[in-house]
Write a protein that holds these residues in place. Structure first.
Motif, short mmCIF file in Angstrom:
data_model
loop_
_atom_site.label_atom_id
_atom_site.label_comp_id
_atom_site.label_asym_id
_atom_site.label_seq_id
_atom_site.Cartn_x
_atom_site.Cartn_y
_atom_site.Cartn_z
N UNK A 26 11.80 -1.65 -10.77
CA UNK A 26 12.13 -0.44 -10.61
C UNK A 26 12.29 0.09 -9.45
N UNK A 27 11.39 -0.15 -8.52
CA UNK A 27 11.42 0.65 -7.05
C UNK A 27 12.90 0.10 -6.48
N UNK A 28 12.99 -1.15 -6.49
CA UNK A 28 14.11 -1.77 -5.64
C UNK A 28 15.32 -1.11 -6.34
N UNK A 47 9.19 -0.59 3.56
CA UNK A 47 8.06 -0.84 3.97
C UNK A 47 6.73 -0.95 3.38
N UNK A 48 6.79 0.35 2.48
CA UNK A 48 5.41 0.26 1.57
C UNK A 48 5.44 -0.65 0.46
N UNK A 49 6.70 -1.26 0.17
CA UNK A 49 6.74 -1.82 -0.93
C UNK A 49 6.25 -3.48 -0.47
N UNK A 50 6.72 -3.82 0.35
CA UNK A 50 6.05 -5.08 1.32
C UNK A 50 4.88 -4.89 1.75
N UNK A 60 4.71 -8.00 -1.84
CA UNK A 60 3.82 -8.99 -1.28
C UNK A 60 2.85 -9.88 -2.33
N UNK A 61 2.37 -8.86 -3.04
CA UNK A 61 1.36 -9.49 -4.10
C UNK A 61 2.10 -10.03 -5.25
#
Length: 253
Positions: A26-28, A47-50, A60-61
């Motif tokens: 959804x975010x991407x 950056x925040x997503x990673x 990352x998780x």
């Protein structure tokens, strides 16, 4: 981490991978739609997503959990698991590239464009023009990265439809589907009915029954009763309805 521990935590990992994949998707996709309209990717969002090694973000998780679920149980998950592990890792690494390109675009492209408007010495003007060409190539790289990530996201959706039926009895997964139906529908779109059909076959009410069981175990009795009521609405003759209702009622008394 021992294989026995990973096997015991498998229901959690399956739920976590599906949940985090849907949230990442959804975010991407929101950011990619913004890119389609503006030609820009927001560096801060990516950056925040990673996140970073010491403070991992959602993507990352997802990559780490997928590795635990699929890579550590490769013999049990087969090729589908290996495809999913590789695909989610690929999304992570290509998004890393996207982050770096977005940083260049967001922080340096405006400066170089401003230089083009200045009255610079001939040599400096020539250098700035040459370097600006590199930034133009960065824009092309962003488009390629967006296209690749979208393609892998699409394939992950298809792979999950094939993979998840083996986790048909996963109560945590069913509970996630119940709690986040809107999110899952948004991500899978017109493929949502196919996803539910693939997992629960001709027993779509089983999703609600399993969710009710998980909610009851967690002490959420009223929520469990609501889930059970939906299962009963879909199939009032399901053989597990009475047993589950008795257990929920017993918990209340």
């Amino acid at each position: 981490m021992s294989k026995a521990w990973i096997r015991a935590k498998r229901p959690d990992f399956v739920r976590d991978v599906v949940r985090d994949f849907c949230q990442v998707h959804r975010e991407l996709e929101r950011e990619f739609r913004h890119f389609d309209k503006t030609g820009h990717v927001d560096f801060t969002v990516i950056r925040n997503l990673l996140g970073q090694e010491t403070n991992k973000g959602l993507l990352w998780r997802l990559k780490d959990t997928a590795h635990l679920l699929f890579k550590k149980n490769a013999s049990e998950n087969g090729l589908l698991g290996q495809f999913l592990d590789w695909s989610m890792g690929y999304i992570f690494h290509d998004t890393m590239k996207l982050k770096e390109d977005a940083y260049q675009q967001q922080n340096y492209a405006p400066w170089f464009r401003e230089l083009q408007r200045r009255q610079l010495p001939e040599n400096a003007r020539h250098v700035s023009q040459e370097l600006m060409r590199v930034l133009d190539q960065t824009n092309e790289s962003i488009q390629r990265e967006v296209n690749r990530i979208r393609f892998i996201l699409f394939n992950c959706r298809s792979l999950l439809v094939e993979y998840l039926p083996r986790h048909r009895d996963n109560e945590l997964l069913a509970r996630f589907f119940l709690a986040s139906e809107e999110l899952v529908r948004e991500v899978f779109g017109s493929g949502y009915p196919r996803l539910v059909k693939a997992i629960y076959d001709d027993e779509p009410e089983l999703m609600y029954l399993l969710a009710a069981r998980s909610l009851r175990t967690g002490g959420w009795r009223e929520d469990a009763l609501r889930a059970l009521a939906e299962a009963e609405r879909m199939n009032p003759h399901h053989n597990l309805l009475g047993e589950e209702r008795e257990r929920i009622t017993a918990k209340r008394s």
